[in-house]
Scaffold this motif. Structure first.
Motif, PDB file in Angstrom:
ATOM      1  N   MET B   1       0.845  -1.197   0.000  1.00 17.66           N
ATOM      2  CA  MET B   1       0.000   0.000   0.000  1.00 17.66           C
ATOM      3  C   MET B   1       0.878   1.244   0.000  1.00 17.66           C
ATOM      4  O   MET B   1       2.057   1.181   0.299  1.00 17.66           O
ATOM      5  CB  MET B   1      -0.893  -0.022   1.238  1.00 17.66           C
ATOM      6  CG  MET B   1      -2.074   0.871   1.107  1.00 17.66           C
ATOM      7  SD  MET B   1      -3.406   0.331   2.176  1.00 17.66           S
ATOM      8  CE  MET B   1      -4.114   1.897   2.591  1.00 17.66           C
ATOM      9  N   ILE B   2       0.277   2.352  -0.316  1.00 16.42           N
ATOM     10  CA  ILE B   2       1.063   3.564  -0.514  1.00 16.42           C
ATOM     11  C   ILE B   2       0.838   4.512   0.661  1.00 16.42           C
ATOM     12  O   ILE B   2      -0.289   4.854   0.976  1.00 16.42           O
ATOM     13  CB  ILE B   2       0.631   4.257  -1.831  1.00 16.42           C
ATOM     14  CG1 ILE B   2       0.729   3.255  -2.975  1.00 16.42           C
ATOM     15  CG2 ILE B   2       1.485   5.489  -2.089  1.00 16.42           C
ATOM     16  CD1 ILE B   2      -0.022   3.673  -4.211  1.00 16.42           C
ATOM     17  N   GLN B   5       1.520  11.251   1.533  1.00 16.83           N
ATOM     18  CA  GLN B   5       2.720  12.003   1.175  1.00 16.83           C
ATOM     19  C   GLN B   5       3.389  12.617   2.415  1.00 16.83           C
ATOM     20  O   GLN B   5       2.702  13.042   3.346  1.00 16.83           O
ATOM     21  CB  GLN B   5       2.327  13.127   0.232  1.00 16.83           C
ATOM     22  CG  GLN B   5       3.502  13.594  -0.591  1.00 16.83           C
ATOM     23  CD  GLN B   5       3.034  14.446  -1.761  1.00 16.83           C
ATOM     24  OE1 GLN B   5       1.889  14.375  -2.163  1.00 16.83           O
ATOM     25  NE2 GLN B   5       3.933  15.242  -2.287  1.00 16.83           N
ATOM     26  N   LYS B  29       8.280  12.522  12.350  1.00 21.77           N
ATOM     27  CA  LYS B  29       8.472  11.161  12.824  1.00 21.77           C
ATOM     28  C   LYS B  29       9.892  10.758  12.440  1.00 21.77           C
ATOM     29  O   LYS B  29      10.329  10.975  11.306  1.00 21.77           O
ATOM     30  CB  LYS B  29       7.449  10.261  12.108  1.00 21.77           C
ATOM     31  CG  LYS B  29       7.259   8.940  12.739  1.00 21.77           C
ATOM     32  CD  LYS B  29       6.269   8.979  13.900  1.00 21.77           C
ATOM     33  CE  LYS B  29       6.412   7.711  14.697  1.00 21.77           C
ATOM     34  NZ  LYS B  29       6.236   7.866  16.119  1.00 21.77           N
ATOM     35  N   VAL B  30      10.597  10.154  13.395  1.00 21.18           N
ATOM     36  CA  VAL B  30      11.959   9.674  13.116  1.00 21.18           C
ATOM     37  C   VAL B  30      11.868   8.317  12.432  1.00 21.18           C
ATOM     38  O   VAL B  30      11.055   7.477  12.812  1.00 21.18           O
ATOM     39  CB  VAL B  30      12.739   9.543  14.448  1.00 21.18           C
ATOM     40  CG1 VAL B  30      14.034   8.760  14.242  1.00 21.18           C
ATOM     41  CG2 VAL B  30      13.033  10.914  15.036  1.00 21.18           C
ATOM     42  N   GLN B  35      11.557  -0.636   9.673  1.00 19.38           N
ATOM     43  CA  GLN B  35      10.901  -1.946   9.660  1.00 19.38           C
ATOM     44  C   GLN B  35       9.624  -1.980  10.488  1.00 19.38           C
ATOM     45  O   GLN B  35       8.797  -2.869  10.316  1.00 19.38           O
ATOM     46  CB  GLN B  35      11.870  -3.042  10.125  1.00 19.38           C
ATOM     47  CG  GLN B  35      13.058  -3.185   9.205  1.00 19.38           C
ATOM     48  CD  GLN B  35      12.625  -3.402   7.767  1.00 19.38           C
ATOM     49  OE1 GLN B  35      12.030  -4.407   7.430  1.00 19.38           O
ATOM     50  NE2 GLN B  35      12.892  -2.426   6.906  1.00 19.38           N
ATOM     51  N   SER B  36       9.464  -1.045  11.383  1.00 16.38           N
ATOM     52  CA  SER B  36       8.184  -0.923  12.075  1.00 16.38           C
ATOM     53  C   SER B  36       7.424   0.297  11.583  1.00 16.38           C
ATOM     54  O   SER B  36       6.212   0.277  11.472  1.00 16.38           O
ATOM     55  CB  SER B  36       8.406  -0.807  13.592  1.00 16.38           C
ATOM     56  OG  SER B  36       8.914  -2.023  14.079  1.00 16.38           O
ATOM     57  N   LEU B  37       8.161   1.355  11.275  1.00 15.96           N
ATOM     58  CA  LEU B  37       7.473   2.590  10.873  1.00 15.96           C
ATOM     59  C   LEU B  37       6.836   2.467   9.483  1.00 15.96           C
ATOM     60  O   LEU B  37       5.709   2.916   9.275  1.00 15.96           O
ATOM     61  CB  LEU B  37       8.449   3.776  10.900  1.00 15.96           C
ATOM     62  CG  LEU B  37       7.779   5.120  10.628  1.00 15.96           C
ATOM     63  CD1 LEU B  37       6.787   5.466  11.729  1.00 15.96           C
ATOM     64  CD2 LEU B  37       8.807   6.237  10.484  1.00 15.96           C
ATOM     65  N   PRO B  39       5.541  -0.089   7.776  1.00 23.64           N
ATOM     66  CA  PRO B  39       4.211  -0.718   7.761  1.00 23.64           C
ATOM     67  C   PRO B  39       3.128   0.205   8.321  1.00 23.64           C
ATOM     68  O   PRO B  39       2.009   0.237   7.798  1.00 23.64           O
ATOM     69  CB  PRO B  39       4.385  -1.954   8.647  1.00 23.64           C
ATOM     70  CG  PRO B  39       5.847  -2.271   8.573  1.00 23.64           C
ATOM     71  CD  PRO B  39       6.539  -0.940   8.429  1.00 23.64           C
ATOM     72  N   VAL B  40       3.468   0.959   9.350  1.00 23.81           N
ATOM     73  CA  VAL B  40       2.491   1.885   9.937  1.00 23.81           C
ATOM     74  C   VAL B  40       2.080   2.939   8.904  1.00 23.81           C
ATOM     75  O   VAL B  40       0.902   3.241   8.728  1.00 23.81           O
ATOM     76  CB  VAL B  40       3.083   2.571  11.191  1.00 23.81           C
ATOM     77  CG1 VAL B  40       2.196   3.714  11.660  1.00 23.81           C
ATOM     78  CG2 VAL B  40       3.274   1.547  12.304  1.00 23.81           C
ATOM     79  N   MET B  43       0.103   1.286   5.917  1.00 18.34           N
ATOM     80  CA  MET B  43      -1.289   0.968   6.254  1.00 18.34           C
ATOM     81  C   MET B  43      -2.064   2.222   6.657  1.00 18.34           C
ATOM     82  O   MET B  43      -3.224   2.154   7.043  1.00 18.34           O
ATOM     83  CB  MET B  43      -1.344  -0.091   7.348  1.00 18.34           C
ATOM     84  CG  MET B  43      -0.837  -1.444   6.850  1.00 18.34           C
ATOM     85  SD  MET B  43      -1.096  -2.799   8.036  1.00 18.34           S
ATOM     86  CE  MET B  43       0.216  -2.506   9.194  1.00 18.34           C
ATOM     87  N   ARG B  44      -1.397   3.351   6.565  1.00 15.15           N
ATOM     88  CA  ARG B  44      -1.981   4.666   6.879  1.00 15.15           C
ATOM     89  C   ARG B  44      -2.549   4.727   8.295  1.00 15.15           C
ATOM     90  O   ARG B  44      -3.579   5.340   8.532  1.00 15.15           O
ATOM     91  CB  ARG B  44      -3.036   5.046   5.836  1.00 15.15           C
ATOM     92  CG  ARG B  44      -2.389   5.235   4.466  1.00 15.15           C
ATOM     93  CD  ARG B  44      -3.291   5.950   3.495  1.00 15.15           C
ATOM     94  NE  ARG B  44      -2.590   6.102   2.215  1.00 15.15           N
ATOM     95  CZ  ARG B  44      -2.629   7.192   1.458  1.00 15.15           C
ATOM     96  NH1 ARG B  44      -3.331   8.237   1.816  1.00 15.15           N
ATOM     97  NH2 ARG B  44      -1.966   7.250   0.325  1.00 15.15           N
ATOM     98  N   LEU B  45      -1.867   4.051   9.205  1.00 11.88           N
ATOM     99  CA  LEU B  45      -2.246   4.172  10.609  1.00 11.88           C
ATOM    100  C   LEU B  45      -1.707   5.477  11.166  1.00 11.88           C
ATOM    101  O   LEU B  45      -2.126   5.956  12.213  1.00 11.88           O
ATOM    102  CB  LEU B  45      -1.682   3.000  11.424  1.00 11.88           C
ATOM    103  CG  LEU B  45      -2.216   1.610  11.033  1.00 11.88           C
ATOM    104  CD1 LEU B  45      -1.454   0.514  11.746  1.00 11.88           C
ATOM    105  CD2 LEU B  45      -3.704   1.518  11.349  1.00 11.88           C
TER     106      LEU B  45
END
Ligand SMILES: Cc1cc2nc3c(=O)[nH]c(=O)nc-3n(C[C@H](O)[C@H](O)[C@H](O)COP(=O)(O)OP(=O)(O)OC[C@H]3O[C@@H](n4cnc5c(N)ncnc54)[C@H](O)[C@@H]3O)c2cc1C
Lengths: 816, 284
Positions: B1-2, B5, B29-30, B35-37, B39-40, B43-45
């Motif tokens: 997923m994208i 921006q 955000k740093v 690898q965790s950021l 995916p967040v 998934m647009r969390l």
């Protein structure tokens, strides 16, 4: 002459050819649908319902429309007139209750993930951004989630239908005249025999093919062209034409290289129909590629049944009757095959055993979950699991080895051809031979001795040996049989062989591979049949403009039906070339022999290769009067029967009784799939198939929460195993050629998956049976195994809570 | 997923990074290994306006010997930590935990500091850090402070790193000569642990003189099994003695229930895995 002899000595059929398509597939330097970029192409993003069941009150697209580079936003109402309808090709009963399935409904969302609006933008990222801005006003409705509750109509998935019960399909051997009355056998067994009653759960699975689904539509030519990651380009074209009003001749569907399907791409999808409608509406090429999250929630799911079995046997363990009652979860629509999937298993519960009486019923049920349809094995894994599990229970009841109870009941090799209690004729097989070989491979007696020793010493790690002596019916399918089952199409296959001027050969097939290796296997068949080099054969497929006739790939049909059409077409080429060769050789047709690719005049050293004849035919300077200068040929083959691969799979599992963790120690199988065209490809199918069945036994489950949200909606929670989780399997074969096709082949695409699941679960139950366990629900997670050993929630109920691990929580800390 | 921006900045010094953080505040955000950021974001969390990549700050990367501690820079990758003999010789527990963290690709990009800052209670590094008494060096515009492991982990996905701060390095007191074992319980190899136990013990002639035991995924933060640690002191490293001590492993824990197991099952696992981890640590 020597060249000919050499060629014959290295026959292609049976050779371990590496797959010619693999380099391009593995490196990705090929035409996957998502790799296709057309001039001026626009991109789609779907807006999906987060609710399992909700009325769509209104959709506000104004913010999305003004988002950067958005071309338009369309809702179900906007494309109501030209979106078509998603078809159900197999209404299993005349009175089947079935909701209309619009690609994009405008009034009500019926599962979490259903599309309610589509955004069209200049880039995929911009389309996604705008999709977030579409404001849908939903009114949540109660959702029918649990299968058993839904079967009781407590909450309706489609209130207007008045019931969730879609169709009740039955088969009864007494009524069909293929066997006795099952109730009689059960009554008798209750008084002087053995009755075993069990209920098994087939959990919901997700096909999880590697390549997400993707569709590109170009409406700018005279034919509208759709490229799609599908298993069924021909069926898709038919469905588009049948429901959108666009003439079939104005549609071209191409399945370029397709990255896996496992049945999951045996579907005509809302995504395809919406992409088609948008392209037509805008007159521009458009592309839609799903994300992995969308794939998991919206591609059709598989299995999802409750199975109730009653088995009747005599005191000595001779089986007499079997009654099977299924509940099958359709999800919120009847999919392409829909309720037909469990029906494909209806004739397989009796398996290799000589039952006198048999009764089968399946009640299909609508729920507010993702629709279900064929998934590798489609109906037969469910059947095989249930019968192979309950045969183990019968063995346990009698206190005999599970192989012994099977041997007492199976069809002996000298009883073939054998007509089963379902009326199917098994043409060939040898269960004794496959079982003997499998036992030898695994070291059966040694393992039993070790098991005994571990039990006696109360070892923390217990050992179990699981058996699955499976058979299945594949090669879908004789068209008349499909007709008698009310299926909407035939089961024939088509092929044509084109002899090019330079002697090269193009084989056009109507099957549509998505990773199986057809290009290699079919080249081998053509090379042998025509006596041309393997490298000279090109296999063309998956494009309705090239392969204009076809029934596509599923149900382990490609080789046994498609391959047979290839043989017939190739043989016709030889027959058409013969008079031309005779003419050129100035000999009589009757004096020509054809072998190793060469027509030779008997008793002389005169001859011409078929490739030389092809060139001469192209030039057409010299050919007999009264015939066409044309040796290309085509053939359509409609099978006369299914075919029946079988095999014995044995699995040794260790169970850590302290944690419930299971470890596979050894897995062997000896499959009888008739003659083998390419052992390497067969090994790939067996290893992959066995893995997929093991995945059902141990790892995979699509879990919904009470609200109807897919909890295992990412690959973090839907556990697809990798090589790191499995061992290397030992595989071998016995050979009982099929008697119903020329090549003597039987399907192998699904066999491993059908066979392996019960072998694994039987092994786990066998390991802890002495601790009072007789079932563990799939997937056999360590928690379930441990609880079974503890005597709580052994089988049937579901001990795990419906929550996923939140590794990617938005609340995550860190710097901000 | 994208992802939505975002702006991207890649400072080359800690000061620049802190300045960027101060300037963009809540919108920033740093990102370290991502690898965790990622995916967040995908998934647009979460949709930060700017992502500050600290991967090009040389000062944050590397492992060094600092007397009675070893120091691991925040952006040192899991793979680098796993391959370091300095880490293995002085804090073998970390090496053992990293060995089975995710898969090789993720270990190649994911960072030691990123994993700890992410503070997933199922993360594999928290329990070893806690067991070894790691010190976390946190830099802000006002200067640098050091926080002990027992204060660092605050809650689910929450640490002592404040707004506008960066984790720069982790100091791990040397446990040279201690045996270590990380017992990770998973259903598939590439998975976060359902429960894991990090144990490191000092054993002299078969008797345990000191022990440290950390628990992964038994609460909203990594936990120390202090009751077990105390019970082990002076015990022989035998199955029976360790079993008795390990029986207290689940004391004071509050594990989650999810698809992989309910809380009672996790409590049970904790005792079994603690016994196994301690025995393995004592055995070598
Ligand atoms: C498929 C998969 C499987 C995984 N399996 C496991 C596993 O088994 N065990 C396990 O422990 N982990 C696992 N992980 C997570 C992995 O360990 C990540 O590497 C780690 O969680 C994050 O490190 P990173 O450098 O990639 O951080 P990033 O993703 O870049 O950042 C993570 C968070 O930390 C913050 N952050 C990063 N660095 C700093 C810093 N120096 N100062 C302040 N804040 C900072 C970021 O802002 C962000 O909030 C897995 C990840 C994936 C994708």
């Amino acid at each position: 002459m020597t060249a000919t002899e050499e060629r014959a000595a290295t026959a292609e059929i049976g050779r371990d050819r590496r797959r010619k398509e693999d380099q391009r597939l593995i490196t990705g330097r090929t035409r996957w649908t998502d790799n296709i970029t057309l001039p001026g192409m626009l991109h789609l993003a779907m807006v999906r319902s987060p609710f399992a069941h909700a009325t769509i009150r209104s959709i506000d697209t104004s913010a999305a429309r003004t988002s950067a580079n958005v071309v338009t936003v369309l809702t179900g109402a906007d494309i109501a007139d030209d979106q078509g309808v998603i078809i159900n090709a197999w209404p299993i009963t005349k009175d089947q209750v079935s909701p209309t399935h619009l690609p994009m409904p405008s009034d009500r969302a019926t599962f979490a993930g259903e599309i309610v609006a589509v955004v069209v933008a200049r880039s995929a990222a911009e389309a996604r951004d705008a999709a977030e801005l579409v404001d849908v006003d939903y009114e949540e409705l109660p959702a029918a989630v649990d299968l058993k509750e839904s079967a009781a109509d407590t909450v309706l998935a489609h209130p207007d239908l008045g019931t969730n019960k879609s169709a009740l399909w039955t088969f009864d051997s007494g009524e069909a005249g293929t066997g006795g009355d099952v109730e009689e056998t059960i009554d008798k067994a209750r008084s002087d025999g053995i009755v075993i009653e069990r209920e098994y759960r087939q959990q919901r699975l997700i096909p999880a093919f590697m390549e997400p689904r993707s569709t590109v539509v170009d409406p700018t030519g005279e034919q509208i062209t759709m490229w799609s990651a599908t298993q069924i380009p021909h069926v898709l074209r038919f469905a588009l034409a049948a429901t959108t009003g666009v003439p079939e001749s104005k549609i071209r569907v191409v399945a370029p290289d397709v990255g896996g399907g496992f049945g999951g791409k045996l579907q005509t999808t809302p995504e395809e129909f919406i992409t088609f409608a948008v392209a037509r509406r805008l007159g521009k090429p458009v592309k839609y590629t799903e994300t992995r999250s969308e794939s998991l929630v919206a591609c059709h799911h598989g299995r999802d049944q409750w199975q109730k079995l009653t088995l009747a046997a005599e005191k000595d363990g001779t089986v007499t009757g079997l009654k099977v009652e299924l509940l099958a979860d359709l999800g919120s629509y009847n999919a392409l095959l829909g309720g037909g999937t469990p029906v494909l298993g209806a004739f397989m519960f009796n398996a290799i055993y000589k039952f006198q009486a048999y009764h089968f019923s399946v009640q299909t049920v609508l729920t507010n979950k993702t629709w279900t349809d064929a998934y590798r094995g489609a109906g037969r894994p469910e059947a095989t699991f249930a019968i192979e599990r309950i045969m183990d229970e019968l063995a346990a009841e009698l206190g005999v080895d599970p192989l012994e109870i099977r041997e007492r009941n199976w069809i002996k090799h000298d009883e073939f051809p054998y007509t089963t209690v379902c009326g199917l004729e098994y043409d060939s097989g040898n269960y004794e031979a496959a079982t003997e070989r499998a036992k030898e491979m695994i070291g059966y007696d040694e393992l039993r001795a070790e098991q005994k020793q571990r039990r006696e010493s109360g070892d923390r790690v217990q050992l179990g040996i699981g058996v699955s002596t499976f058979t299945e019916m594949c090669g879908l399918a004789p068209s008349r049989v499909l007709g008698s089952l009310d299926y909407g199409a035939g089961g024939w296959e088509h092929a044509s062989v084109r002899m090019l001027a330079t002697g090269k050969v193009e084989l056009v097939t109507g099957v549509s591979p998505h990773g199986q290796g057809h290009e290699t296997a079919f080249s081998q068949i053509v090379a042998d049949r025509l006596g041309v080099p393997f490298e000279d054969v090109e296999v063309l497929h998956g494009d309705t403009q090239v392969a204009h006739k076809g029934m596509d790939t599923y149900g382990s049909r490609s080789l046994v039906i498609g391959g047979e059409a290839v043989v017939k077409a190739a043989d016709r080429v030889i027959e058409k070339a013969r008079p031309i060769a005779a003419h050129l050789l100035e000999a009589s047709v009757d004096d020509l022999d054809f072998a190793g690719g060469r027509f030779s005049v008997r008793g002389t050293d005169q001859g011409l290769t078929i490739q030389e004849v092809a060139l001469a035919t192209f030039a057409a300077h010299n050919y007999p009067e009264g015939i066409e200068p044309y040796i290309d040929a085509e053939a359509t083959y409609d099978p006369i029967n299914f075919n029946f691969p079988h095999g014995t799979h044995l699995c040794a599992m260790e169970v850590d009784t302290e944690t419930g963790a299971v470890r596979m120690r050894k897995y062997v199988c000896c499959d009888d799939i008739g003659n083998i065209i390419n052992p390497l490809i067969v090994a790939g199918q067996v290893h992959g198939g066995v893995t997929q069945g093991i995945a059902q036994a141990l790892f995979e489950e699509a879990v919904y929460d009470d609200a109807g949200t897919l909890v295992s909606g990412s690959l973090v929670d839907y556990l697809v195993p990798t090589a790191a989780d499995l061992i290397s399997f030992d595989i071998d074969h016995t050979t009982s050629p099929s008697l119903t096709n020329t090549l003597g082949t039987k399907g192998v695409g699904e066999a491993g998956t059908i066979a392996s699941t019960p072998a694994v679960v039987n092994a786990i139950v066998d390991a802890v049976r002495h601790l009072g366990v007789n079932d563990i629900q799939m997937p056999c997670t360590p928690e379930r195994v441990w609880k079974a050993v503890q005597g709580v929630g052994a089988g049937g109920d579901d001990p795990t809570a419906g929550a996923a691990m939140p590794h990617f929580d938005e609340q995550e800390g860190g710097a901000q | 997923m994208i992802p939505a921006q975002f702006d991207y900045v890649a400072p080359t010094s800690v000061d620049e990074a802190l300045a960027a953080l101060a300037e963009r505040g809540d919108d920033a955000k740093v990102i370290a290994g991502g690898q965790s950021l990622l995916p967040v974001l995908r998934m647009r969390l979460n949709a930060p306006e700017v992502v500050i990549d600290i991967g090009r700050i040389d000062a944050l990367r590397g492992i060094r010997d600092d007397g009675d501690a070893i120091v691991i820079g925040a952006t040192t990758t899991h793979a680098e930590v796993g391959a370091s003999s300095l880490v293995y010789d002085n804090a073998a527990l970390v090496t053992k935990a990293v060995e089975h963290l995710a898969d090789a690709q993720i270990r190649h990009r994911g960072t030691f500091g990123g994993a700890l800052a992410h503070a997933d209670p199922a993360g594999d590094l928290g329990a070893p850090a806690l067991a070894l008494g790691a010190q976390f060096v946190i830099a802000g515009t006002g200067g640098t402070r050091t926080v002990g492991a027992d204060e660092f982990f605050v809650d689910l996905f929450e640490t002592a790193i404040g707004d506008g701060e960066l984790l720069t390095e982790v100091r791990i007191p040397k446990h040279t000569g201690w045996g270590a074992h990380y017992e990770k319980f998973v259903r598939v190899a590439h998975q976060w642990p359902i429960v894991a136990v990090a144990a490191t013990v000092k054993a002299d002639g078969g008797t345990i003189s000191e022990a440290r035991v950390g628990l992964t995924n038994m609460g909203s933060t990594p936990l120390r099994a202090t009751a077990v640690e105390q019970a082990l002191v002076g015990q022989p490293a035998t199955e029976d003695a360790v079993r008795q001590a390990a029986a207290a492993a689940a004391e004071g824990t509050n594990p989650p229930s999810d698809l992989n197991g309910d809380r009672d099952y996790r409590r049970h696992l904790a005792t079994v895995l603690t016994r196994r981890a301690v025995l393995a640590a004592a055995g070598g």
